[in-house]
Design an enzyme around this catalytic site. Sequence first.
Site, short mmCIF file in Angstrom:
data_model
loop_
_atom_site.label_atom_id
_atom_site.label_comp_id
_atom_site.label_asym_id
_atom_site.label_seq_id
_atom_site.Cartn_x
_atom_site.Cartn_y
_atom_site.Cartn_z
N HIS A 184 39.06 7.84 23.51
CA HIS A 184 39.06 7.76 25.57
C HIS A 184 40.89 6.90 25.98
CE1 HIS A 184 34.63 7.22 25.29
NE2 HIS A 184 34.81 8.68 25.60
N ARG A 224 39.75 13.62 36.52
CA ARG A 224 38.76 13.86 35.06
C ARG A 224 37.92 12.73 35.80
NH1 ARG A 224 42.23 15.54 31.28
NH2 ARG A 224 41.15 16.78 29.60
N ARG A 257 35.98 17.40 38.81
CA ARG A 257 35.09 17.73 37.94
C ARG A 257 34.13 16.76 38.01
NH1 ARG A 257 36.39 18.06 32.18
NH2 ARG A 257 36.61 15.99 31.83
N GLU A 311 33.91 26.27 29.25
CA GLU A 311 34.48 25.99 28.45
C GLU A 311 33.35 26.18 27.07
OE1 GLU A 311 35.20 21.67 29.07
OE2 GLU A 311 33.28 21.80 30.81
N ASN A 352 39.94 23.23 25.49
CA ASN A 352 40.06 21.86 24.77
C ASN A 352 38.45 22.82 24.34
OD1 ASN A 352 42.84 20.81 25.38
ND2 ASN A 352 41.38 19.50 26.61
N ASP A 353 37.74 22.70 24.80
CA ASP A 353 36.21 22.86 24.27
C ASP A 353 36.03 24.35 24.24
OD1 ASP A 353 34.41 20.56 24.21
OD2 ASP A 353 34.71 20.48 26.33
N ARG A 409 36.91 20.19 17.55
CA ARG A 409 38.34 19.40 18.37
C ARG A 409 38.94 17.76 17.82
NH1 ARG A 409 37.33 18.89 24.88
NH2 ARG A 409 38.87 17.43 24.99
N CYS A 467 42.95 24.80 31.98
CA CYS A 467 43.26 23.55 32.63
C CYS A 467 43.14 22.21 31.19
CB CYS A 467 42.51 22.58 33.39
SG CYS A 467 40.87 22.15 32.98
C1 PEP Z 1 38.47 20.70 28.58
O1 PEP Z 1 37.35 21.07 27.45
O2 PEP Z 1 39.41 21.89 28.01
C2 PEP Z 1 38.79 20.19 29.31
C3 PEP Z 1 39.96 20.17 29.93
O3 PEP Z 1 37.79 18.76 28.99
P1 PEP Z 1 38.03 17.89 28.18
O4 PEP Z 1 38.91 18.19 27.82
O5 PEP Z 1 38.15 17.02 29.42
O6 PEP Z 1 36.49 18.07 28.07
MG MG Z 2 35.66 19.78 27.84
#
Ligand code: PEP
Ligand code: MG
Length: 745
Positions: free
Chosen positions: A362, A469, A505, A604, A627-628, A638, A675
């Site tokens: 965070h 977010r 989101r 995701e 990312n996910d 990750r 994103c």
């Molecule tokens: C992602 O997973 O790419 C995403 C944008 O969400 P977060 O990084 O907040 O999990």
């Molecule tokens: Mg995510």
Amino acid sequence: MAERKETESRKLLGRLRDAMASDDPGQERLNKITHLIADSIGTEVCSIYLFRDSETLELCATEGLNAESVHQTRMKLGEGLVGRVASKRHVINTPDAPSQAGFRYMPETGEEIYSSFLGIPVQRLGSALGVLVVQSKDAREFSADEIYALEVVAMVLAEMTELGAFVGEGAAMSALHSQPALLRGTIAQEGVAEGHIWLHEPRVVVTNPVADDPHRELERLSTAVEELRVGVDKMMEMAGDGEQRQVLEAYRMFANSKGWMRRMQEDIGRGLSAEAAVDKEQSIARARMEQVTDNYLRERLSDLDDLSNRLLRILTGQGKDTGAEMPIDPILVASNIGPAELLEYGRALKGIILEKGSVGSHAAIVARALAIPLIVHVDKITTEALNGDHVMVDGEQGLVHLRPDETVVSAFRDKIAMEAEAQQRYASIRDKPAETLCGTTIQLHMNAGLMADLPSLENSGAEGVGLFRTELQFLVRSQMPKRSELSALYTRVLDAAQGKPVVFRTLDIGSDKVLPYMKPNDEPNPALGWRAIRVGLDKPGVMRMQLQALIRAANGRPLTVMFPFVAQYEEYTLARAEMDRTLAREAKLGHVLPETVKIGAMLETPSLGFAPRKFFQEVDFLSIGGNDLKQFFFAADRENERVRKRYDTLNVSFLSFLEQIVERCVETDTPVSFCGEDAGRPVEALCFAAIGLRSLSMRPASVGPIKSLLRRSNLQDVRKVIFDARHRGEMSVRPAIMKYLSENA
Ligand code: PEP
Ligand code: MG
């Protein structure tokens, strides 16, 4: 007998303290100390080696060895017996030193006539400062009691070294924390910064390592430990079940540990003050922590470390607030920090360096939102850095230049100037579209999560917020925010966006994002667990409240919402139905409905890429959470530094998968955006555009560089480079793209 030894030990410490209290220069003091120790222990030799720099030990004083070798004899960390004591941070005790593995004979010292060797690490708060050595001609092994007595002496030496007692004319030693140091870490937020250190938790200074009255010290210790126990009990009362409670249970166990207490009491009996005793045991535990490989044990030792810190603060009265003034260009240094604490500092910070932390934490999210360079996993930074130290943070290379010398300073300033120049170039194209040479326009949006992000919408040239977010607002509070608070906040976000689109989101909690006020779930694998939309659908109260707040904030303006972590069609349908019900209820309650409502899903998990065509037709838009998606595509956590970078985003399989998703979206006329963090990396962004993505959402600082690259690129050419690399069977298209870019720069 034991008492007599304790008295002797106290006597020696008393003499040491007197030597320290004299006005003698640093070298004189060191000489006196070696003499006193040799005399008291009854050995021919006593020597003190201190670190000259982080790798080199230097003989700084000796009784018994050749006086000419002082400040001449040096050894590298790990070299010879002395070097080994320092690197392993454990005692070496041998009656026959030359026969020991690693023994290195230093002819200039004249030590060949001494057979027995006892080396004790001089360490404080877990960092090695030097080595204390006694040697004698007769082949004797030193007793446990003698070792113990010298460990206590070493502790006092450590505190004195830290206080700079041995620095000064003739000592030829520079003060600790005065040498330049280059430390390495992992980049969590790019950027470069120059400033001065601000310690989040200042180092505790022990000014009175030796105490005359053991009874008083024992009393001080037991009062402080009692206060510590009460504190831990209070925390227990407030904690819920689960992991936090388990940690506190461990704390309680240590706080009540008889062994820990007994060792500290013995240290006091030998003449240490209560705080020096805590420090001594903490240093030993830290040295052990570095040796053990068992995760569970390491964690317990780290609990003990934290507890010792608390105890030291109680004893010294040195809380977080030391009255020191924060520099005007603070670079924050901490072991770790929570998002709320980081937000309190806000944009005042120029950079952040964490000893622990992680790229996806965070704190990292907040640092990213505030566009503050952040480097994590910087080993030893909390013990190396002092408040006010000059520092340069290189968030491009993951380097920290602590107390840099002139050459580093000038090179680094050049780098900052170049960066500023580039930013100016980007500013000149801020209001221009990201139109490629082949005439394709890519929409560039920014990711956000805090009010503090919103000014970037104007400055960066982003066309809107592609990912807001919302969980950050939940994470930085100590209790669940109220609907009215959220609604006011979302109103401010929409006001600040001045008509530019904002994609909200809904709450993405679970996995690594645990709300401090919600009961944590004990899940074996939280990233694959009860998170995001799964929580929203199972416990719809919070989601409903959030949707209401969003509708009210829109107040007749367009509203765009997306649900995170949708893994199958039905989850989207259910969430959308919840939105429809909420809209109907809001209308009934007399609230103005949004002008338009668009409801999307985040893609995701690979499963959603294979969802039925009907899903693609039904959803208003898709946003690829790279990312996910990447972590599940490659089955590579990750958050796990070891595997995170193993798989390239430009890996042919991943890129092909993304391309398939884009094709399905084109076929069904579904708007799609990307994103994840990769959208903010120029080469990746270029490839995404080449495989057909027309909308990217990234951190604000990336908008300029990516727009600049896109405006100089021909997507047809890039597409061909990707296809050819794929055709040749290459694993990643990166080498081919880099070659193309270097040839066409
Ligand atoms: C992602 O997973 O790419 C995403 C944008 O969400 P977060 O990084 O907040 O999990
Ligand atoms: Mg995510």
